[in-house]
Design a protein around this motif. Structure first.
Motif, PDB file in Angstrom:
ATOM      1  N   ASN A 363     -50.842 -34.559  30.939  1.00  0.00           N
ATOM      2  CA  ASN A 363     -49.949 -35.731  31.804  1.00  0.00           C
ATOM      3  C   ASN A 363     -49.949 -34.907  32.924  1.00  0.00           C
ATOM      4  O   ASN A 363     -49.789 -35.892  33.553  1.00  0.00           O
ATOM      5  N   LYS A 366     -52.645 -36.577  34.731  1.00  0.00           N
ATOM      6  CA  LYS A 366     -52.045 -38.103  34.885  1.00  0.00           C
ATOM      7  C   LYS A 366     -51.184 -38.301  36.242  1.00  0.00           C
ATOM      8  O   LYS A 366     -51.560 -39.185  36.694  1.00  0.00           O
ATOM      9  N   TYR A 367     -49.985 -37.407  35.874  1.00  0.00           N
ATOM     10  CA  TYR A 367     -49.056 -38.172  36.339  1.00  0.00           C
ATOM     11  C   TYR A 367     -48.604 -37.517  37.972  1.00  0.00           C
ATOM     12  O   TYR A 367     -47.920 -37.443  38.369  1.00  0.00           O
ATOM     13  N   ASP A 390     -46.765 -29.660  38.303  1.00  0.00           N
ATOM     14  CA  ASP A 390     -48.065 -29.562  38.315  1.00  0.00           C
ATOM     15  C   ASP A 390     -46.956 -30.262  40.259  1.00  0.00           C
ATOM     16  O   ASP A 390     -46.161 -30.063  39.582  1.00  0.00           O
ATOM     17  N   ILE A 395     -40.489 -36.452  37.542  1.00  0.00           N
ATOM     18  CA  ILE A 395     -39.424 -37.455  36.536  1.00  0.00           C
ATOM     19  C   ILE A 395     -37.969 -37.607  36.874  1.00  0.00           C
ATOM     20  O   ILE A 395     -37.462 -36.386  37.448  1.00  0.00           O
ATOM     21  N   ILE A 403     -37.325 -37.900  27.367  1.00  0.00           N
ATOM     22  CA  ILE A 403     -38.511 -38.121  27.465  1.00  0.00           C
ATOM     23  C   ILE A 403     -39.307 -37.586  26.077  1.00  0.00           C
ATOM     24  O   ILE A 403     -40.453 -37.700  26.029  1.00  0.00           O
ATOM     25  N   ARG A 409     -41.416 -43.921  27.276  1.00  0.00           N
ATOM     26  CA  ARG A 409     -42.049 -43.608  28.455  1.00  0.00           C
ATOM     27  C   ARG A 409     -41.112 -44.102  29.579  1.00  0.00           C
ATOM     28  O   ARG A 409     -40.740 -44.197  29.746  1.00  0.00           O
ATOM     29  N   GLY A 410     -41.566 -42.794  30.197  1.00  0.00           N
ATOM     30  CA  GLY A 410     -40.523 -42.795  32.112  1.00  0.00           C
ATOM     31  C   GLY A 410     -40.731 -44.133  32.898  1.00  0.00           C
ATOM     32  O   GLY A 410     -41.923 -44.817  32.582  1.00  0.00           O
ATOM     33  N   ASN A 412     -41.383 -43.946  35.481  1.00  0.00           N
ATOM     34  CA  ASN A 412     -42.698 -43.479  36.360  1.00  0.00           C
ATOM     35  C   ASN A 412     -43.948 -43.545  36.675  1.00  0.00           C
ATOM     36  O   ASN A 412     -44.863 -43.913  37.372  1.00  0.00           O
ATOM     37  N   VAL A 413     -44.105 -44.722  35.003  1.00  0.00           N
ATOM     38  CA  VAL A 413     -45.534 -44.565  34.611  1.00  0.00           C
ATOM     39  C   VAL A 413     -46.349 -45.780  35.398  1.00  0.00           C
ATOM     40  O   VAL A 413     -48.017 -45.008  35.455  1.00  0.00           O
ATOM     41  N   GLY A 418     -50.779 -44.671  28.259  1.00  0.00           N
ATOM     42  CA  GLY A 418     -50.237 -43.212  27.344  1.00  0.00           C
ATOM     43  C   GLY A 418     -49.146 -44.737  26.406  1.00  0.00           C
ATOM     44  O   GLY A 418     -49.213 -45.928  26.220  1.00  0.00           O
ATOM     45  N   HIS A 419     -48.621 -43.451  25.286  1.00  0.00           N
ATOM     46  CA  HIS A 419     -47.891 -43.943  23.721  1.00  0.00           C
ATOM     47  C   HIS A 419     -46.494 -43.772  24.073  1.00  0.00           C
ATOM     48  O   HIS A 419     -46.090 -43.937  23.432  1.00  0.00           O
ATOM     49  N   GLY A 420     -45.684 -42.471  24.341  1.00  0.00           N
ATOM     50  CA  GLY A 420     -44.742 -41.810  24.505  1.00  0.00           C
ATOM     51  C   GLY A 420     -44.794 -40.735  23.521  1.00  0.00           C
ATOM     52  O   GLY A 420     -43.333 -40.506  22.721  1.00  0.00           O
ATOM     53  N   GLY A 422     -47.400 -38.065  22.872  1.00  0.00           N
ATOM     54  CA  GLY A 422     -46.888 -36.845  23.539  1.00  0.00           C
ATOM     55  C   GLY A 422     -46.279 -35.640  23.248  1.00  0.00           C
ATOM     56  O   GLY A 422     -46.254 -34.790  22.682  1.00  0.00           O
ATOM     57  N   LEU A 423     -45.218 -36.152  24.500  1.00  0.00           N
ATOM     58  CA  LEU A 423     -43.978 -35.238  24.524  1.00  0.00           C
ATOM     59  C   LEU A 423     -43.260 -34.818  23.434  1.00  0.00           C
ATOM     60  O   LEU A 423     -42.699 -33.633  23.126  1.00  0.00           O
TER      61      LEU A 423
HETATM   62  P1  ADP Z   1     -47.224 -40.852  28.093  1.00  0.00           P
HETATM   63  O1  ADP Z   1     -47.759 -39.876  28.795  1.00  0.00           O
HETATM   64  O2  ADP Z   1     -47.856 -41.343  26.694  1.00  0.00           O
HETATM   65  O3  ADP Z   1     -46.626 -41.574  28.378  1.00  0.00           O
HETATM   66  P2  ADP Z   1     -45.386 -37.902  26.719  1.00  0.00           P
HETATM   67  O4  ADP Z   1     -44.738 -38.640  25.464  1.00  0.00           O
HETATM   68  O5  ADP Z   1     -46.604 -38.047  27.517  1.00  0.00           O
HETATM   69  O6  ADP Z   1     -46.188 -40.338  26.803  1.00  0.00           O
HETATM   70  O7  ADP Z   1     -44.621 -38.545  28.347  1.00  0.00           O
HETATM   71  C1  ADP Z   1     -43.075 -39.016  28.276  1.00  0.00           C
HETATM   72  C2  ADP Z   1     -43.068 -39.140  29.391  1.00  0.00           C
HETATM   73  O8  ADP Z   1     -42.586 -38.436  30.252  1.00  0.00           O
HETATM   74  C3  ADP Z   1     -43.687 -40.748  30.169  1.00  0.00           C
HETATM   75  O9  ADP Z   1     -43.974 -41.243  30.187  1.00  0.00           O
HETATM   76  C4  ADP Z   1     -42.936 -39.892  31.421  1.00  0.00           C
HETATM   77  O10 ADP Z   1     -42.617 -40.969  32.279  1.00  0.00           O
HETATM   78  C5  ADP Z   1     -43.027 -38.915  31.744  1.00  0.00           C
HETATM   79  N1  ADP Z   1     -43.775 -37.577  31.746  1.00  0.00           N
HETATM   80  C6  ADP Z   1     -43.832 -36.647  31.042  1.00  0.00           C
HETATM   81  N2  ADP Z   1     -45.396 -35.304  31.745  1.00  0.00           N
HETATM   82  C7  ADP Z   1     -44.731 -36.306  32.829  1.00  0.00           C
HETATM   83  C8  ADP Z   1     -45.477 -34.864  33.830  1.00  0.00           C
HETATM   84  N3  ADP Z   1     -45.772 -34.068  34.025  1.00  0.00           N
HETATM   85  N4  ADP Z   1     -45.212 -36.008  35.277  1.00  0.00           N
HETATM   86  C9  ADP Z   1     -44.416 -36.821  35.234  1.00  0.00           C
HETATM   87  N5  ADP Z   1     -43.780 -37.707  34.097  1.00  0.00           N
HETATM   88  C10 ADP Z   1     -44.311 -36.964  33.127  1.00  0.00           C
END
Ligand code: ADP
Length: 456
Positions: A363, A366-367, A390, A395, A403, A409-410, A412-413, A418-420, A422-423
């Motif tokens: 993440n 990626k972001y 990072d 966010i 999140i 998914r935020g 900001n994607v 992604g699928h939302g 991971g977190l």
């Molecule tokens: P995904 O990354 O597949 O969308 P996650 O569950 O990993 O799903 O994250 C959920 C949301 O949190 C993401 O869609 C993103 O908007 C935000 N996010 C997570 N990690 C970061 C990060 N390091 N920087 C910015 N936004 C983040």
């Protein structure tokens, strides 16, 4: 047995015990009082008769008998015998032979002064009368306390009737009282039976909101609130999961149909297969994450914990990420507080922790535009901390509280894949290890996730 009956019976038992003890106490006290009073009357009869016979010279046995015949103070069925010191009978009145007096009894009277005893209904008093010349006369007097006993029997009857009526009244009052006290519970039971999985919006009436039943109703309502949230989340989860699986499958079948529409060059087939493969990998990742989320949601996952080193896990995750994305960069550093290898130990499942770290590293890269993340291992009291920082896009404040929800998914994607999931997986894994996760983020500046685990 229902609580209503239990309360009623307990109430009755308690009252019966109290009333019973009082009844017995009153009866015993009255019986003792009757007896004492009767012996006093016997004594005064014995004394007066002896005094008349012995001290008043004008009165002899025959005159005394005559006087006694119609005496209103004579006791029922009274018999009296007066003996002188030689045990000769001086005076006897009453039905002949009704009293058996022997030498032994007379000696005992002379020895003890006063002697009380009874045979059947008849109560006796042995009495020692001494005159001025120091002559000792032994008197035996007896009678039947007909009136006293009948009064006592009457009293017993009244007491038993009061006891009986009292118990009946208490039974009725207790039943009414128990019913009234338990009525709100009955109401709750009826309301609760209305609640079903289809309609979880019904809540129990908390009544006056103050008593214990209101507390129970409130606790129940709070539980229903929590259950409703979980229930909705579960429904949403299934809907989201099906959607996440169906979309790539539709895309794949669409792509394959387009490829098959006409004959194509081997280059075009290769391109098509590559694209399908990419979507299949994506689908595979989603399935794996869903599976892991389901597994980590069960408490049984805790059973397989071993002592592991967190720095090892960080290195493994960063090398796995490098294998997946060559342009992603992970910079690992250590806090000075971590002086020896022992301080990196936690109890946990290395595969789960690696998945969590990998997600956070991925993440972070990626972001952020520079595709890099800093990971710092540190120590805070008895906890080991791992911070993933990072300098990425950050966010938005309104996204921060959602999140960790599955499939969220935020804003900001911006086209990033992604699928939302991971977190939510990271959070679940952290909690399974009795750890905590906090996030700090500022838009366009960067994001920090801090994980804290109890050291082993
Ligand atoms: P995904 O990354 O597949 O969308 P996650 O569950 O990993 O799903 O994250 C959920 C949301 O949190 C993401 O869609 C993103 O908007 C935000 N996010 C997570 N990690 C970061 C990060 N390091 N920087 C910015 N936004 C983040």
């Amino acid at each position: 047995m229902s609580i209503r009956n239990k309360l009623t019976y307990q109430f009755i038992l308690l009252t019966a015990l109290l009333l019973g003890v009082s009844t017995v106490a009153i009866y015993i006290a009255s019986s003792k009082f009757r007896q004492d009073e009767f012996y006093q009357r016997l004594e005064s009869r014995a004394y007066n008769t002896a005094k008349l016979l012995i001290k008043v010279e004008e009165i002899d046995e025959t005159l005394l008998k005559k006087m006694e015949e119609d005496s209103p103070i004579k006791l029922p069925e009274e018999a009296i015998m007066i003996f002188d010191y030689k045990d000769s009978l001086l005076y006897a009145d009453g039905e002949e032979g009704i009293m058996k007096v022997d030498r032994e009894l007379l000696d005992q009277i002379r020895l003890e002064g006063n002697l009380e005893f009874k045979t059947g209904e008849r109560e006796y008093l042995g009495y020692l009368f001494t005159d001025d010349r120091f002559d000792r006369f032994a008197i035996v007097i007896s009678a039947i306390d007909i009136y006293g006993k009948s009064k006592l029997a009457n009293l017993l009857r009244v007491l038993l009737i009061v006891l009986g009526i009292g118990l009946i009244v208490v039974f009725m009052v207790a039943r009414l009282y128990a019913e009234r006290a338990l009525n709100p519970i009955k109401g709750i039971v009826e309301e609760v039976s209305e609640i079903s999985g289809d309609d979880m919006s019904i809540r129990v009436d908390a009544g006056n909101g103050k008593d214990e039943i209101a507390q129970l109703a409130n606790a129940f309502n709070n539980m229903l609130d929590r259950l409703e949230i979980v229930f909705k989340a579960q429904k949403n989860f299934i809907a989201n999961a099906s959607h996440e699986m169906r979309t790539p499958l539709t895309v794949i079948s669409g792509q394959l149909e387009v490829i098959l529409l006409k004959d194509r060059t081997s280059e075009e087939y290769k391109e098509g297969i590559k694209s399908v493969l990419e979507d299949l990998k994506n689908l595979n990742q989603t399935t794996n994450r869903l599976l892991l989320l389901a597994q980590t949601s069960s408490e049984q996952t805790k059973g397989v914990y071993a002592k592991i080193r967190l720095d090892d896990i960080v290195w493994q995750a960063s090398s796995d990420l490098y294998k997946l994305k060559k342009d992603y960069q992970v910079n690992v550093s250590f806090d000075d507080a971590l002086v020896d290898l022992e301080s990196f130990h936690v109890k946990g499942n290395d595969q789960l922790l690696k998945t969590a770290f990998l997600n956070l590293m991925e993440n972070g890269c990626k972001y952020s535009n520079d595709h890099s993340i800093d990971v710092e291992l540190g120590k805070e009291g008895k906890n080991i901390t791992v911070v993933f920082h990072d300098n990425g896009i950050g966010i938005a404040q309104e996204d921060l509280k959602y999140i960790f929800e599955p499939f969220y998914r935020g804003h900001n994607v911006e086209g990033r894949r992604g699928h939302g999931l991971g977190l939510s997986l990271v959070k679940r894994i952290t909690e399974l290890h009795e750890g905590t996760i906090t996030v700090n983020s500022e838009k366009s500046k960067g994001t920090s996730f801090k994980l804290s685990f109890p050291a082993a």
